[in-house]
Write an enzyme that holds these catalytic residues in place. Structure first.
Site, PDB file in Angstrom:
ATOM      1  N   LYS A   1       0.843  -1.201   0.000  1.00 58.51           N
ATOM      2  CA  LYS A   1       0.000   0.000   0.000  1.00 58.51           C
ATOM      3  C   LYS A   1       0.876   1.248   0.000  1.00 58.51           C
ATOM      4  O   LYS A   1       1.900   1.291   0.701  1.00 58.51           O
ATOM      5  CB  LYS A   1      -0.898  -0.025   1.240  1.00 58.51           C
ATOM      6  CG  LYS A   1      -1.943   1.080   1.318  1.00 58.51           C
ATOM      7  CD  LYS A   1      -2.799   0.917   2.579  1.00 58.51           C
ATOM      8  CE  LYS A   1      -3.869   1.982   2.703  1.00 58.51           C
ATOM      9  NZ  LYS A   1      -4.676   1.825   3.938  1.00 58.51           N
TER      10      LYS A   1
ATOM     11  N   SER B   1      -9.759   1.698   3.215  1.00 60.78           N
ATOM     12  CA  SER B   1      -8.930   2.496   2.340  1.00 60.78           C
ATOM     13  C   SER B   1      -7.894   1.699   1.552  1.00 60.78           C
ATOM     14  O   SER B   1      -7.364   2.192   0.564  1.00 60.78           O
ATOM     15  CB  SER B   1      -8.194   3.551   3.160  1.00 60.78           C
ATOM     16  OG  SER B   1      -7.287   2.932   4.059  1.00 60.78           O
TER      17      SER B   1
ATOM     18  N   SER C   1      -9.852  -0.696   7.397  1.00 57.19           N
ATOM     19  CA  SER C   1      -9.298  -0.499   6.054  1.00 57.19           C
ATOM     20  C   SER C   1      -8.578  -1.705   5.460  1.00 57.19           C
ATOM     21  O   SER C   1      -8.193  -1.669   4.284  1.00 57.19           O
ATOM     22  CB  SER C   1      -8.343   0.693   6.038  1.00 57.19           C
ATOM     23  OG  SER C   1      -9.057   1.895   6.077  1.00 57.19           O
TER      24      SER C   1
END
Lengths: 487, 102
Positions: free
Chosen positions: A79, A154, A178
């Protein structure tokens, strides 16, 4: 079955037996990325030459007879909130459009030390604020099961790339759900470790008392393997706990005897999509068939107030953490000539997207003189009550089960104009972060419209080994984890 | 209680965020919707409850004060919007005739 549909554990076995090289594996995933990215848009950055170079280095190391790491030749996506030395790290924000970190995050160091191949940086909601990855300043990641829908967020890019077989495993971060929510919506496994289990060094902070790094994988075995690599003490994060890391993959296949599963009645109240409810109920029956006993529990305060507590605590912490983005040391600086204070304000007005600005505003207000007692301090007290409630619940059961998300993946654009509706999609995942326990989502079925549904397991702090065993019990009796979307 | 436009402006100034005037009304509406939801916390009885700022029972964490290498100067400055010699170039803090660097 092609290489890209394999798990990390299978890819390790194929290399050990000489049936595949790290270079062949890297090429297979790079080809998948090329073919599928126009639809999935999970990656912000893939450096093909660097990927091949890392894979070749692993093959050379194997040839030399040197001892190989636990993830040798396994592509891992990361990420874009985690710092990668010399590789652009944007947090999906214009603020960090050209930011190249001078060091690696602790978890990235760990991946490299175990000979993983870093395949790319994944898209996310800007600064990890969101539940759909629609707050990225750069692109819209889609759900590989239905590309008109959101992948969750997210960590939407890290979830979508694994679901779409563009990487076998990835890392995300979970501040209020997330990792677990996008894992559920994309039909894969996602783990939010206990607060303090994994170092946050090099993780660009959103809410420091809630953030944790964790893995995405196709199955529980791969998730446990990733946890073995990233968990552990790091002196550079004073909240990382100095406690031995169990060999999760060794104990995984030992079922938990006389398992007591806590079922919070509030998790099945109105707000839960009836079709999701039925699928979760079926998975609870599966656990009963495996010998588990249901324990009805109640989490009245957490279920009713966790979202409200979260949107005060998380925004207060973010307003403080994001004060560092002032255009002075790194990141965007306004081109408009102005004095120092106006330079700060213009820089931040230009560099941050709408949701980030909204949260900074909310947090600043909640901490401001005259309102801190009413909002921030009140929220911290209710947070304590939620923790007490979980402590009491774990006195009666070994694990708490329920839906990860109240609905399957929603349509792109459906909730972008209604921040509160978006916040409520995290209703089942948020308490776990507020009280610092471990949680995970595992695939447990599909709706009639062929959208994945996730089952959430919540476990006491530092009880990941037992949580993985409980998750594996269900997984070994079902085949949801073997399903792959047609992209 | 709801936030007025003036309060939104004041919070934006505290947060060092320059928001276009056209966005202020929408920002106020959205913040008020969220605060309206958050206000339900007032209904929870928290008399005598200790605040919980952090989930771990740790207070201070100490380690030996042993020097370790820091980031080299060039690495620390590699992302600087403006570099002046071995320093970060910033707009002047005090009134000056010197040019403001951007």
């Amino acid at each position: 079955m092609s290489l890209i549909e394999k798990t990390a554990t299978e890819l390790l076995a194929l290399q050990a037996s000489g049936q595949a090289t790290a270079a062949q594996i890297a090429d297979a995933f790079l080809a998948a990325i090329k073919a599928r990215e126009p639809k999935v848009k999970a990656f912000l950055l893939v450096d093909e030459a660097a990927v091949r170079q890392q894979a070749e280095a692993v093959d050379a190391k194997r040839k030399s007879g040197a001892k190989l790491g636990k993830l040798a030749g396994v592509p891992v996506a990361v990420k874009d909130v985690l710092c990668t030395k010399g590789v652009r790290t944007t947090c999906s924000s214009k603020m960090l459009e050209h930011f190249v970190p001078p060091y690696d995050a602790h978890v990235v160091e760990r991946l490299k030390a175990e000979d993983a191949v870093l395949i790319g940086k994944t898209n996310m909601d800007e600064f990890a604020m969101g539940s759909s990855t629609e707050n990225s300043a750069y692109q819209q990641t889609t759900n590989p099961w239905d590309t008109t829908r959101i992948p969750g967020g997210s960590s939407g890019g890290s979830a979508a790339c694994v679901a779409a077989c563009e990487a076998p495993v990835s890392l995300g971060t979970d501040t209020g759900g997330s990792i677990r929510q996008p894992a559920a919506l994309c039909g894969i496994v996602g783990v939010k470790p206990t607060y303090g289990r994994v170092s946050r060094y090099g993780l660009i902070a959103f809410a420091s008392s809630l953030d944790q790094v964790g893995p995405f994988a196709h199955d529980v075995t791969d998730a446990a393997l990733m946890m073995e690599v990233i968990a552990g003490h790091d002196r550079r994060d004073s909240t990382s706990v100095d406690q031995p890391v169990p060999e999760y993959t060794k104990s995984l296949n030992t079922p938990v005897k006389d398992l007591r599963i806590g079922i919070p009645k509030e998790f099945f109240d109105e707000g839960l999509d009836p079709e999701v409810g039925k699928i979760i109920e079926a998975s609870l029956k599966q656990y009963e068939a495996l010998g588990a006993k249901r324990v009805p529990i109640s989490l009245p305060i957490g279920s009713k107030f966790a979202v409200a507590v979260y949107y005060i605590v998380a925004t207060a912490e973010c307003s403080s953490n994001l004060a560092r983005f002032d255009g002075m040391h790194y990141g965007h600086r306004t081109k408009t000539k102005a004095d120092l204070i106006a330079t700060y304000s213009k820089t931040r007005g230009e560099g941050f997207g709408k949701e980030v600005q909204r949260r900074i505003m909310l947090g600043t207000y909640a901490l401001s003189s005259g309102y801190a007692d009413q909002y921030y301090h009140k929220a911290l007290k209710v947070r304590r009550l939620i923790k007490n409630e979980f402590d009491a619940a774990f006195g009666q059961c070994d694990v708490i089960l329920g839906p990860t998300s109240p609905t399957p993946a929603f349509k792109l654009g459906e909730k972008t104009d209604n921040p509160l509706a978006m916040y409520l999609s995290d209703i089942y995942t948020i308490s776990c972060n507020l009280v610092g326990i471990a949680g995970m989502s595992i695939p447990c079925g599909f709706t009639a419209g062929r959208l994945p549904v996730g089952l959430q397991l919540l476990s006491p702090a530092f009880d990941e080994d037992r949580m993985f065993r409980i998750a594996r019990m269900y997984e070994s009796a079902t085949d949801w984890h073997t399903k792959r979307p047609v992209v | 209680m709801s936030l007025t436009l003036d309060q939104v402006k004041k919070v934006a100034a505290l947060a060092r965020l320059e928001l276009p005037d056209a966005d202020l009304a929408k920002m106020a509406d959205q913040l008020n919707a969220i605060l309206g939801y958050v206000d339900q916390l007032a209904s929870v009885n928290t008399d005598g409850v200790e605040p919980l700022a952090h989930p771990l029972p740790v207070q201070n964490v100490f380690r030996e004060d042993v020097p370790v290498p820091s980031l080299p100067v060039d690495a620390a400055l590699q992302n600087a919007p403006v570099r002046l010699a071995d320093f970060f170039g910033v707009p002047a803090v005090f009134d000056t005739d010197e040019p403001v660097s951007h």
